[in-house]
Design a protein around this motif. Sequence first.
Motif, PDB file in Angstrom:
ATOM      1  N   ARG A 175       2.594   9.262   3.123  1.00 42.90           N
ATOM      2  CA  ARG A 175       1.873   8.674   2.339  1.00 42.90           C
ATOM      3  C   ARG A 175       1.293   9.551   1.153  1.00 42.90           C
ATOM      4  NH1 ARG A 175      -4.035   8.069   2.790  1.00 42.90           N
ATOM      5  NH2 ARG A 175      -3.683   9.243   4.628  1.00 42.90           N
ATOM      6  N   ARG A 176       1.203  10.726   1.504  1.00 42.65           N
ATOM      7  CA  ARG A 176       0.517  11.582   0.429  1.00 42.65           C
ATOM      8  C   ARG A 176       1.510  11.739  -0.770  1.00 42.65           C
ATOM      9  NH1 ARG A 176      -2.911  12.753  -3.016  1.00 42.65           N
ATOM     10  NH2 ARG A 176      -3.028  14.978  -3.881  1.00 42.65           N
ATOM     11  N   ARG A 177       2.852  11.946  -0.298  1.00 43.62           N
ATOM     12  CA  ARG A 177       3.669  11.986  -1.423  1.00 43.62           C
ATOM     13  C   ARG A 177       3.782  10.810  -2.261  1.00 43.62           C
ATOM     14  NH1 ARG A 177       5.687  15.183  -5.081  1.00 43.62           N
ATOM     15  NH2 ARG A 177       7.787  14.501  -5.676  1.00 43.62           N
ATOM     16  N   VAL A 191      -1.923   0.688  -5.410  1.00 41.50           N
ATOM     17  CA  VAL A 191      -1.178  -0.782  -5.121  1.00 41.50           C
ATOM     18  C   VAL A 191      -0.017  -0.410  -5.793  1.00 41.50           C
ATOM     19  CG1 VAL A 191      -1.460  -2.903  -5.436  1.00 41.50           C
ATOM     20  CG2 VAL A 191      -3.402  -1.925  -5.093  1.00 41.50           C
ATOM     21  N   ILE A 192       1.350  -0.816  -5.038  1.00 40.41           N
ATOM     22  CA  ILE A 192       2.349  -0.613  -5.398  1.00 40.41           C
ATOM     23  C   ILE A 192       3.368  -1.959  -5.506  1.00 40.41           C
ATOM     24  CG2 ILE A 192       4.631   0.885  -5.287  1.00 40.41           C
ATOM     25  CD1 ILE A 192       2.585   3.102  -3.741  1.00 40.41           C
ATOM     26  N   PRO A 193       3.952  -2.336  -6.564  1.00 40.99           N
ATOM     27  CA  PRO A 193       4.869  -3.408  -6.614  1.00 40.99           C
ATOM     28  C   PRO A 193       5.743  -3.403  -5.383  1.00 40.99           C
ATOM     29  CG  PRO A 193       4.532  -2.759  -8.763  1.00 40.99           C
ATOM     30  CD  PRO A 193       4.135  -1.611  -7.897  1.00 40.99           C
ATOM     31  N   SER A 248       0.931  -1.254   0.073  1.00 44.03           N
ATOM     32  CA  SER A 248      -0.010  -0.115  -0.019  1.00 44.03           C
ATOM     33  C   SER A 248       0.842   1.447   0.116  1.00 44.03           C
ATOM     34  CB  SER A 248      -0.925  -0.129   1.340  1.00 44.03           C
ATOM     35  OG  SER A 248      -0.010   0.195   2.356  1.00 44.03           O
ATOM     36  N   ALA A 249       0.459   2.373  -0.229  1.00 47.59           N
ATOM     37  CA  ALA A 249       0.991   3.807  -0.300  1.00 47.59           C
ATOM     38  C   ALA A 249       1.629   3.893   1.091  1.00 47.59           C
ATOM     39  CB  ALA A 249       0.239   4.926  -0.729  1.00 47.59           C
TER      40      ALA A 249
END
Length: 60
Positions: A17-19, A40-42, A5-6
């Motif tokens: 998280r916002r960045r 969703v980030i690898p 997750s972020a």
Amino acid sequence: MNYLSAKEVATQWGITRRRVQVLCEEGRIQGAFKISAVWVIPKEANKPEDKRKIKKTSNE
């Protein structure tokens, strides 16, 4: 492929998280996509270079 997750990526990279969300919105994190309202980030994604930093010239 595993995804994070972020919030998890922000903790890993030492940024907010916002960045991370902004970087995703700008398409600067390869492989990141949005499911509903969640980015969703690898797990293997690399932190992009911060283009906000000003490079000093040798004249300064």
